[in-house]
Write a protein that holds these residues in place. Structure first.
Motif, short mmCIF file in Angstrom:
data_model
loop_
_atom_site.label_atom_id
_atom_site.label_comp_id
_atom_site.label_asym_id
_atom_site.label_seq_id
_atom_site.Cartn_x
_atom_site.Cartn_y
_atom_site.Cartn_z
N GLU A 53 -0.62 6.83 -1.71
CA GLU A 53 -2.29 7.14 -2.37
C GLU A 53 -2.28 6.40 -3.52
O GLU A 53 -3.60 6.39 -3.91
N SER A 54 -1.49 6.13 -4.15
CA SER A 54 -1.52 5.92 -5.99
C SER A 54 -1.51 3.55 -5.25
O SER A 54 -1.46 3.47 -6.55
N GLY A 55 -1.51 3.68 -4.16
CA GLY A 55 -1.24 1.83 -4.73
C GLY A 55 -0.50 0.92 -3.90
O GLY A 55 -0.36 0.10 -3.91
N LEU A 56 0.68 1.35 -3.58
CA LEU A 56 2.11 1.23 -3.17
C LEU A 56 2.02 0.24 -1.25
O LEU A 56 1.39 1.23 -0.86
N ARG A 57 2.30 -0.83 -2.10
CA ARG A 57 2.55 -2.04 -0.60
C ARG A 57 3.62 -2.77 -0.53
O ARG A 57 3.81 -3.31 -1.51
N ALA A 58 3.96 -3.17 0.27
CA ALA A 58 5.53 -4.08 0.70
C ALA A 58 4.43 -5.59 0.86
O ALA A 58 3.26 -5.71 1.43
N GLN A 59 5.02 -6.50 0.22
CA GLN A 59 4.12 -7.97 0.48
C GLN A 59 5.47 -8.22 0.50
O GLN A 59 6.78 -8.23 -0.37
N LEU A 60 5.77 -9.36 2.08
CA LEU A 60 6.49 -11.00 2.25
C LEU A 60 6.89 -11.29 0.44
O LEU A 60 5.55 -12.25 -0.45
N ARG A 61 7.50 -12.20 0.18
CA ARG A 61 7.77 -12.73 -1.28
C ARG A 61 8.93 -13.75 -1.40
O ARG A 61 9.74 -13.19 -0.45
N THR A 62 8.49 -15.05 -1.90
CA THR A 62 10.04 -15.97 -1.74
C THR A 62 10.33 -15.43 -2.08
O THR A 62 10.73 -15.31 -3.68
N GLN A 63 12.29 -15.84 -2.09
CA GLN A 63 13.30 -15.62 -2.94
C GLN A 63 13.99 -16.77 -3.43
O GLN A 63 14.39 -16.77 -4.44
N SER A 64 13.86 -18.07 -2.79
CA SER A 64 14.60 -18.91 -3.23
C SER A 64 13.50 -20.17 -2.45
O SER A 64 13.50 -20.32 -1.12
#
Length: 193
Positions: free
Chosen positions: A113-124
């Motif tokens: 509810e506070s806006g927690l979202r999952a996102q793919l990001r580049t590790q390397s």
């Protein structure tokens, strides 16, 4: 003549071997066998090439878990492809400001509810490896699939690269709407007159 085996030496050897096995499990397992984990599910509709089982889950740079499973789901009615990713979060890595631990289940509903979202990001950039970043994005709507699962779903948002690609596609569509032929014809008439 053979010498009779000493039971004390054999017993000591067996006890020592058991102690070494337990110590090895604790040291090489980093205590993960004894830590409590909560499993959640996130669905991606874009390529996850570079995301592997064991990839880190982080919240603002702090590793709080890892990817435990990756599958593929097809929605036959909508002809949509979703990639469910199971993530395990270790609640003991999260403590309150006074130093106490969260003392039980994560209040994931409140965080969503506070806006927690999952996102793919580049590790390397070199290897192309990805990880999943959790963060608060209250300005982004919660994008949930609504698929039934025994795990609670955490909403996802597009990667920054995908968002740029979508914006570029929208701009190209708008540019294609411009009547170039009509503008050239008008400019030619103006120049001739």
């Amino acid at each position: 003549m053979s010498k009779k085996a000493n039971p004390t030496i054999i017993g000591s050897f067996v006890v020592g071997a058991i102690v070494l096995v337990i110590a090895g499990v604790i040291m090489f397992g980093k205590g993960e066998f004894f830590s409590e984990k909560r499993t959640f599910i996130v669905y991606f509709d874009e390529s996850i090439y570079g995301l592997d089982i064991g990839a880190p889950i982080d919240f603002r740079g702090v590793k709080i878990g890892s990817v435990s499973d990756i599958k593929m789901k097809v929605d036959r009615e909508k002809m949509a492809f979703w990639i469910p990713v199971l993530i395990e979060i270790e609640p003991e890595r999260i403590t309150y400001i006074d130093g106490t631990d969260t003392g039980g289940p994560l209040q994931i509903d409140t965080l969503i509810e506070s806006g927690l979202r999952a996102q793919l990001r580049t590790q390397s950039v070199v290897t192309g490896k990805l990880f999943i970043a959790l963060d608060l994005h209250p300005d982004k709507p919660a994008r949930l699939t609504g698929y039934e699962s025994k795990y609670q779903e955490i909403p996802t948002i597009q990667t920054a690269l995908q968002a740029v690609a979508d914006t570029a596609a929208k701009i190209i569509k708008e540019i294609q709407k411009i009547p170039v032929g009509e503008l050239v014809e008008k400019a030619t008439r103006i120049l001739v007159s």
